[in-house]
Motif scaffolding. Sequence first.
Motif, PDB file in Angstrom:
ATOM      1  N   GLN A 267       0.827  -1.209   0.000  1.00 55.55           N
ATOM      2  CA  GLN A 267       0.000   0.000   0.000  1.00 55.55           C
ATOM      3  C   GLN A 267       0.859   1.256   0.000  1.00 55.55           C
ATOM      4  O   GLN A 267       0.529   2.249  -0.649  1.00 55.55           O
ATOM      5  CB  GLN A 267      -0.938   0.001   1.208  1.00 55.55           C
ATOM      6  CG  GLN A 267      -2.055  -1.039   1.110  1.00 55.55           C
ATOM      7  CD  GLN A 267      -3.033  -0.924   2.247  1.00 55.55           C
ATOM      8  OE1 GLN A 267      -2.788  -0.257   3.253  1.00 55.55           O
ATOM      9  NE2 GLN A 267      -4.176  -1.585   2.104  1.00 55.55           N
ATOM     10  N   LYS A 268       1.968   1.202   0.729  1.00 51.08           N
ATOM     11  CA  LYS A 268       2.902   2.314   0.754  1.00 51.08           C
ATOM     12  C   LYS A 268       4.283   1.790   0.413  1.00 51.08           C
ATOM     13  O   LYS A 268       4.779   0.851   1.036  1.00 51.08           O
ATOM     14  CB  LYS A 268       2.914   2.985   2.131  1.00 51.08           C
ATOM     15  CG  LYS A 268       3.709   4.277   2.177  1.00 51.08           C
ATOM     16  CD  LYS A 268       3.547   4.971   3.530  1.00 51.08           C
ATOM     17  CE  LYS A 268       4.263   6.311   3.541  1.00 51.08           C
ATOM     18  NZ  LYS A 268       4.112   6.998   4.850  1.00 51.08           N
ATOM     19  N   SER A 269       4.913   2.375  -0.585  1.00 56.97           N
ATOM     20  CA  SER A 269       6.209   1.890  -1.051  1.00 56.97           C
ATOM     21  C   SER A 269       7.280   2.091   0.007  1.00 56.97           C
ATOM     22  O   SER A 269       7.264   3.060   0.784  1.00 56.97           O
ATOM     23  CB  SER A 269       6.602   2.633  -2.331  1.00 56.97           C
ATOM     24  OG  SER A 269       7.948   2.340  -2.680  1.00 56.97           O
ATOM     25  N   ILE A 270       8.242   1.187   0.017  1.00 57.33           N
ATOM     26  CA  ILE A 270       9.381   1.329   0.921  1.00 57.33           C
ATOM     27  C   ILE A 270      10.166   2.593   0.597  1.00 57.33           C
ATOM     28  O   ILE A 270      10.796   3.197   1.486  1.00 57.33           O
ATOM     29  CB  ILE A 270      10.301   0.080   0.862  1.00 57.33           C
ATOM     30  CG1 ILE A 270      11.314   0.080   2.018  1.00 57.33           C
ATOM     31  CG2 ILE A 270      11.025  -0.016  -0.482  1.00 57.33           C
ATOM     32  CD1 ILE A 270      10.691  -0.039   3.383  1.00 57.33           C
ATOM     33  N   PHE A 271      10.082   3.040  -0.633  1.00 57.80           N
ATOM     34  CA  PHE A 271      10.804   4.255  -1.027  1.00 57.80           C
ATOM     35  C   PHE A 271      10.069   5.520  -0.595  1.00 57.80           C
ATOM     36  O   PHE A 271      10.664   6.595  -0.557  1.00 57.80           O
ATOM     37  CB  PHE A 271      11.047   4.236  -2.536  1.00 57.80           C
ATOM     38  CG  PHE A 271      11.877   3.062  -2.982  1.00 57.80           C
ATOM     39  CD1 PHE A 271      13.232   3.005  -2.689  1.00 57.80           C
ATOM     40  CD2 PHE A 271      11.296   1.991  -3.655  1.00 57.80           C
ATOM     41  CE1 PHE A 271      13.997   1.917  -3.079  1.00 57.80           C
ATOM     42  CE2 PHE A 271      12.048   0.903  -4.044  1.00 57.80           C
ATOM     43  CZ  PHE A 271      13.405   0.855  -3.748  1.00 57.80           C
ATOM     44  N   GLU A 272       8.809   5.403  -0.255  1.00 58.78           N
ATOM     45  CA  GLU A 272       8.097   6.512   0.392  1.00 58.78           C
ATOM     46  C   GLU A 272       8.452   6.571   1.870  1.00 58.78           C
ATOM     47  O   GLU A 272       8.556   7.657   2.450  1.00 58.78           O
ATOM     48  CB  GLU A 272       6.590   6.334   0.245  1.00 58.78           C
ATOM     49  CG  GLU A 272       6.064   6.430  -1.179  1.00 58.78           C
ATOM     50  CD  GLU A 272       4.567   6.205  -1.222  1.00 58.78           C
ATOM     51  OE1 GLU A 272       3.837   7.010  -0.604  1.00 58.78           O
ATOM     52  OE2 GLU A 272       4.129   5.220  -1.845  1.00 58.78           O
ATOM     53  N   ILE A 273       8.625   5.407   2.456  1.00 58.37           N
ATOM     54  CA  ILE A 273       8.968   5.351   3.885  1.00 58.37           C
ATOM     55  C   ILE A 273      10.406   5.812   4.100  1.00 58.37           C
ATOM     56  O   ILE A 273      10.691   6.580   5.028  1.00 58.37           O
ATOM     57  CB  ILE A 273       8.771   3.919   4.410  1.00 58.37           C
ATOM     58  CG1 ILE A 273       7.310   3.492   4.240  1.00 58.37           C
ATOM     59  CG2 ILE A 273       9.187   3.821   5.881  1.00 58.37           C
ATOM     60  CD1 ILE A 273       7.067   2.017   4.518  1.00 58.37           C
ATOM     61  N   TYR A 274      11.303   5.365   3.218  1.00 57.72           N
ATOM     62  CA  TYR A 274      12.718   5.743   3.308  1.00 57.72           C
ATOM     63  C   TYR A 274      13.168   6.303   1.947  1.00 57.72           C
ATOM     64  O   TYR A 274      13.787   5.594   1.139  1.00 57.72           O
ATOM     65  CB  TYR A 274      13.588   4.537   3.683  1.00 57.72           C
ATOM     66  CG  TYR A 274      13.236   3.912   5.016  1.00 57.72           C
ATOM     67  CD1 TYR A 274      13.421   4.613   6.201  1.00 57.72           C
ATOM     68  CD2 TYR A 274      12.724   2.611   5.081  1.00 57.72           C
ATOM     69  CE1 TYR A 274      13.104   4.036   7.421  1.00 57.72           C
ATOM     70  CE2 TYR A 274      12.415   2.027   6.305  1.00 57.72           C
ATOM     71  CZ  TYR A 274      12.595   2.748   7.472  1.00 57.72           C
ATOM     72  OH  TYR A 274      12.280   2.173   8.679  1.00 57.72           O
ATOM     73  N   PRO A 275      12.873   7.574   1.658  1.00 56.65           N
ATOM     74  CA  PRO A 275      13.234   8.173   0.355  1.00 56.65           C
ATOM     75  C   PRO A 275      14.726   8.107   0.050  1.00 56.65           C
ATOM     76  O   PRO A 275      15.127   8.107  -1.117  1.00 56.65           O
ATOM     77  CB  PRO A 275      12.760   9.621   0.500  1.00 56.65           C
ATOM     78  CG  PRO A 275      11.744   9.595   1.592  1.00 56.65           C
ATOM     79  CD  PRO A 275      12.157   8.514   2.523  1.00 56.65           C
ATOM     80  N   GLN A 276      15.529   8.035   1.092  1.00 59.02           N
ATOM     81  CA  GLN A 276      16.985   7.964   0.943  1.00 59.02           C
ATOM     82  C   GLN A 276      17.406   6.782   0.064  1.00 59.02           C
ATOM     83  O   GLN A 276      18.411   6.849  -0.658  1.00 59.02           O
ATOM     84  CB  GLN A 276      17.590   7.820   2.344  1.00 59.02           C
ATOM     85  CG  GLN A 276      19.051   8.202   2.474  1.00 59.02           C
ATOM     86  CD  GLN A 276      19.450   8.255   3.944  1.00 59.02           C
ATOM     87  OE1 GLN A 276      18.611   8.481   4.815  1.00 59.02           O
ATOM     88  NE2 GLN A 276      20.713   8.038   4.236  1.00 59.02           N
ATOM     89  N   LEU A 277      16.610   5.718   0.097  1.00 67.39           N
ATOM     90  CA  LEU A 277      16.957   4.506  -0.647  1.00 67.39           C
ATOM     91  C   LEU A 277      16.849   4.678  -2.157  1.00 67.39           C
ATOM     92  O   LEU A 277      17.335   3.823  -2.913  1.00 67.39           O
ATOM     93  CB  LEU A 277      16.059   3.337  -0.205  1.00 67.39           C
ATOM     94  CG  LEU A 277      16.283   2.789   1.206  1.00 67.39           C
ATOM     95  CD1 LEU A 277      15.207   1.769   1.568  1.00 67.39           C
ATOM     96  CD2 LEU A 277      17.670   2.169   1.341  1.00 67.39           C
ATOM     97  N   GLU A 278      16.214   5.749  -2.604  1.00 69.18           N
ATOM     98  CA  GLU A 278      16.094   5.991  -4.047  1.00 69.18           C
ATOM     99  C   GLU A 278      17.359   6.601  -4.638  1.00 69.18           C
ATOM    100  O   GLU A 278      17.478   6.722  -5.864  1.00 69.18           O
ATOM    101  CB  GLU A 278      14.911   6.907  -4.333  1.00 69.18           C
ATOM    102  CG  GLU A 278      13.558   6.230  -4.165  1.00 69.18           C
ATOM    103  CD  GLU A 278      12.417   7.071  -4.690  1.00 69.18           C
ATOM    104  OE1 GLU A 278      11.737   6.621  -5.641  1.00 69.18           O
ATOM    105  OE2 GLU A 278      12.222   8.179  -4.166  1.00 69.18           O
ATOM    106  N   GLN A 279      18.284   6.970  -3.772  1.00 67.94           N
ATOM    107  CA  GLN A 279      19.517   7.601  -4.236  1.00 67.94           C
ATOM    108  C   GLN A 279      20.621   6.557  -4.387  1.00 67.94           C
ATOM    109  O   GLN A 279      21.240   6.142  -3.421  1.00 67.94           O
ATOM    110  CB  GLN A 279      19.947   8.696  -3.244  1.00 67.94           C
ATOM    111  CG  GLN A 279      18.870   9.714  -2.914  1.00 67.94           C
ATOM    112  CD  GLN A 279      18.315  10.403  -4.152  1.00 67.94           C
ATOM    113  OE1 GLN A 279      19.085  10.820  -5.031  1.00 67.94           O
ATOM    114  NE2 GLN A 279      16.997  10.515  -4.237  1.00 67.94           N
TER     115      GLN A 279
END
Length: 485
Positions: A267-279
Amino acid sequence: MKIQDSYDSMFGEEERHEPENFMPNIMPLTVNKDLIRSMMEKAKTEKKWVLAFVIGTKPCFYKFYGGIVEAEKAGIPYLIINSNQHYDDLLTTGLDEFNLKKRTAVNLSIRGDLAQKSAELMIKLKWLAGYLKEKWPSVIVVPVVLGDTILTAIVPPAWTFSRNERAIQNEAGLRSMTPVVMEKAGQMDAESFIDQQFNGEWKLLRNEPFPEQWDTFISAAGSEFLFAPTELNRQHLLREGHPEKNIWVTGGVVVDALELKKKQKPQKSIFEIYPQLEQGRWIRMDIHRRGNLTPRRFKAIVGSIKKMVEKGFNINFIEMSATRMALDHYGFRDELKLLAEKNKNFLFTKIWPEYAHVVEFFRSEHCFAALTDSGGVQEEMNLLDKPCLTCRFNTDRPETVNQAKSNILVPPVDADFVLDIVRHVHEDENLQKSMAAAPKLYGKDIGKKFISIISGLIEDGERPFKWAHEALGLWKEDREGLEYL
């Protein structure tokens, strides 16, 4: 309090005292009697077994998923017994994520250390076994355990001693092995060390993980039917003397839930929870095995985190329950907090409650590798086309190293050696590609295979316990015959 007994009559009276806190507080178990009644009556009417899936730790929720779903499809009565040894939200989300809460018939509420958990399991399962025997004496109830948790070891003897019915062990035959080159860990270059893991000689080394290796070995001894992930696991069981006709190779129990989560988005992406992981690309690191929490090894692991972060690696360190205690015991927590505050390439997080988030991250372009001491993650990375780096001196999934070559052992001899291996894998693109393209070892439709075999055993009138004359095919007992004992 003065105690008098036969000892005093023989050797003279003396004053002795009961030790304080001898008996720990034990929480009561709870049962859903309506659910139990419906399953037991169904089994009685249809002359089927009742499968009792016994959940121990967080991974059990998703490892049991395939078997439970297929049991329901096949109309085989089943109960879910939840040990509830992990009771906070971070560790029990699987009940809701896999829709198991409403199907749970028994909550054991076990607590304490390994010894207390074991004792509570014996006591509580004895009561449950007796309750079911008294109410439905003709119905066979077979516990299903998996992997290598303390429940895997204790449930089979508890049930056998109480009911003369042995268990089913799924994920049986996990036996740790190590490459012979491990004796030179820290004394040679990373490339040669990895090559000898892939292509060199291996041997059994069952000391670790502890107590998991003890758990899985004892469980097999107390189980009638054994379901192994791979042919190697079957060979281990045969070498130990288990009957060939009672062993089946069905694949890895993680497969069905993994396939489900590949199709479902959280329902909520892990990348929304931890945006740092998208870098950039990250190494997801989780450490919790007891051997790795010993002083030198844990110091090496924490030291390697600092060195990898300093060298520019993106590290997401997951704080597992045992890790939390180790960080506090050794005084490393503040160091890691400070490392996270000063470096954007270090993310220090709690356990990710949802399995869907783990799968989402592992499948993404932002996952470079897993650095883990988990057994299940070694399987998952093989199935998800990502390199696995296993921070151990041996592994109970040696096939991922010396067969698939999707996994590399990274023993925590010291921080520099861990860094050297990680850096070598990171710099060798051909190695990364070959690890990602490794053959998949753990099959598909695991729950369906498992339940199909169980259905056949029920139809053939098999029972989960045999006396010697029955095992030899001389005659079968019509009833237990030992009710008077």
